[in-house]
Scaffold this motif. Structure first.
Motif, PDB file in Angstrom:
ATOM      1  N   ARG A  43       0.931  -1.455   0.358  1.00 47.84           N
ATOM      2  CA  ARG A  43       0.034   0.206   0.292  1.00 47.84           C
ATOM      3  C   ARG A  43       0.920   1.107  -0.080  1.00 47.84           C
ATOM      4  N   TYR A  44       1.836   1.108   0.809  1.00 48.59           N
ATOM      5  CA  TYR A  44       2.638   2.135   0.518  1.00 48.59           C
ATOM      6  C   TYR A  44       3.694   2.843   0.011  1.00 48.59           C
ATOM      7  N   VAL A  45       4.092   1.332  -1.206  1.00 46.96           N
ATOM      8  CA  VAL A  45       4.926   1.547  -1.932  1.00 46.96           C
ATOM      9  C   VAL A  45       3.954   2.034  -2.954  1.00 46.96           C
ATOM     10  N   ILE A  46       2.875   1.429  -3.743  1.00 50.95           N
ATOM     11  CA  ILE A  46       1.914   1.707  -4.131  1.00 50.95           C
ATOM     12  C   ILE A  46       1.158   3.265  -4.367  1.00 50.95           C
ATOM     13  N   THR A  72       2.597   5.697  -2.800  1.00 44.65           N
ATOM     14  CA  THR A  72       3.590   6.929  -2.716  1.00 44.65           C
ATOM     15  C   THR A  72       3.891   6.950  -4.375  1.00 44.65           C
ATOM     16  N   PHE A  73       3.432   5.640  -5.526  1.00 43.60           N
ATOM     17  CA  PHE A  73       4.251   5.496  -6.381  1.00 43.60           C
ATOM     18  C   PHE A  73       2.940   6.807  -7.648  1.00 43.60           C
ATOM     19  N   PHE A  74       1.910   6.470  -7.349  1.00 44.67           N
ATOM     20  CA  PHE A  74       0.451   7.472  -7.901  1.00 44.67           C
ATOM     21  C   PHE A  74       1.065   8.899  -7.508  1.00 44.67           C
ATOM     22  N   TYR A  75       0.831   9.347  -6.216  1.00 39.28           N
ATOM     23  CA  TYR A  75       1.390  10.556  -5.533  1.00 39.28           C
ATOM     24  C   TYR A  75       2.678  11.105  -6.233  1.00 39.28           C
ATOM     25  N   LYS A  76       3.625  10.580  -6.283  1.00 39.79           N
ATOM     26  CA  LYS A  76       4.754  11.045  -6.940  1.00 39.79           C
ATOM     27  C   LYS A  76       3.903  11.512  -8.574  1.00 39.79           C
ATOM     28  N   LEU A  77       3.422  10.258  -9.022  1.00 38.89           N
ATOM     29  CA  LEU A  77       3.344  10.385 -11.170  1.00 38.89           C
ATOM     30  C   LEU A  77       2.034  11.387 -10.712  1.00 38.89           C
ATOM     31  N   TYR A 130      -4.936  10.736  -4.548  1.00 42.77           N
ATOM     32  CA  TYR A 130      -4.844   9.454  -5.780  1.00 42.77           C
ATOM     33  C   TYR A 130      -4.559   8.320  -5.087  1.00 42.77           C
ATOM     34  N   GLY A 131      -3.219   8.682  -4.428  1.00 43.63           N
ATOM     35  CA  GLY A 131      -2.585   6.901  -3.954  1.00 43.63           C
ATOM     36  C   GLY A 131      -3.860   6.190  -3.055  1.00 43.63           C
ATOM     37  N   THR A 132      -4.556   6.856  -2.407  1.00 46.17           N
ATOM     38  CA  THR A 132      -5.794   6.069  -1.840  1.00 46.17           C
ATOM     39  C   THR A 132      -6.193   5.611  -2.556  1.00 46.17           C
ATOM     40  N   LEU A 133      -7.137   6.687  -3.218  1.00 44.15           N
ATOM     41  CA  LEU A 133      -8.167   5.914  -4.532  1.00 44.15           C
ATOM     42  C   LEU A 133      -8.013   4.730  -5.792  1.00 44.15           C
TER      43      LEU A 133
END
Length: 126
Positions: free
Chosen positions: A18-21, A23-28, A35-38
């Motif tokens: 959850r943290y990795v994915i 974080t990736f989407f927040y950076k993207l 977005y990351g939580t969604l």
């Protein structure tokens, strides 16, 4: 006891994912929207639906693996997946009113709980 350990191990892995994915989407995509939580909630809900659909349609899996995947991994990844699965099950059973109640009670009470928890934290830290 083994199921508890497997669920805990799965929860550790799910939380790390959850943290990795997220974080990736927040950076993207940025942080102006969650977005990351969604993404994690939608993905986790899809995955539990897919996994439990396999189990319900004859895919044989031990209760230990089910505890590891459904409760631990996906539960650690997002508790929203469990909420989604249970609500869909209520709908599939034809109990629409309890399904709607679960949606309304969960969303409103969780939002209220978050708000009240924040207010109490603010009061005791003044």
């Amino acid at each position: 006891m083994i199921k508890v350990l497997l669920a805990g191990l799965g929860g550790f892995i799910g939380s790390a994912l959850r943290y990795v994915i997220s974080t990736f989407f927040y950076k993207l995509l940025g942080t102006d929207f969650p977005y990351g939580t969604l993404v994690v909630n939608v993905l986790g809900s899809f995955l539990i639906g897919f996994f439990m659909g396999l189990v319900e349609n004859g895919f044989v899996i031990s209760s230990n693996w089910r505890a590891f995947i459904a409760i631990g991994l996906l539960g650690g990844f997002t508790t929203f997946s469990g909420f989604s699965y249970e609500t869909v099950e209520l709908i599939k059973q034809g109990t629409l009113l309890p399904a709607i109640a679960n949606i309304v009670y969960t969303v409103l009470n969780c939002l209220a709980g978050t708000y009240v928890g924040g207010v109490i934290a603010k009061l005791i830290t003044k």
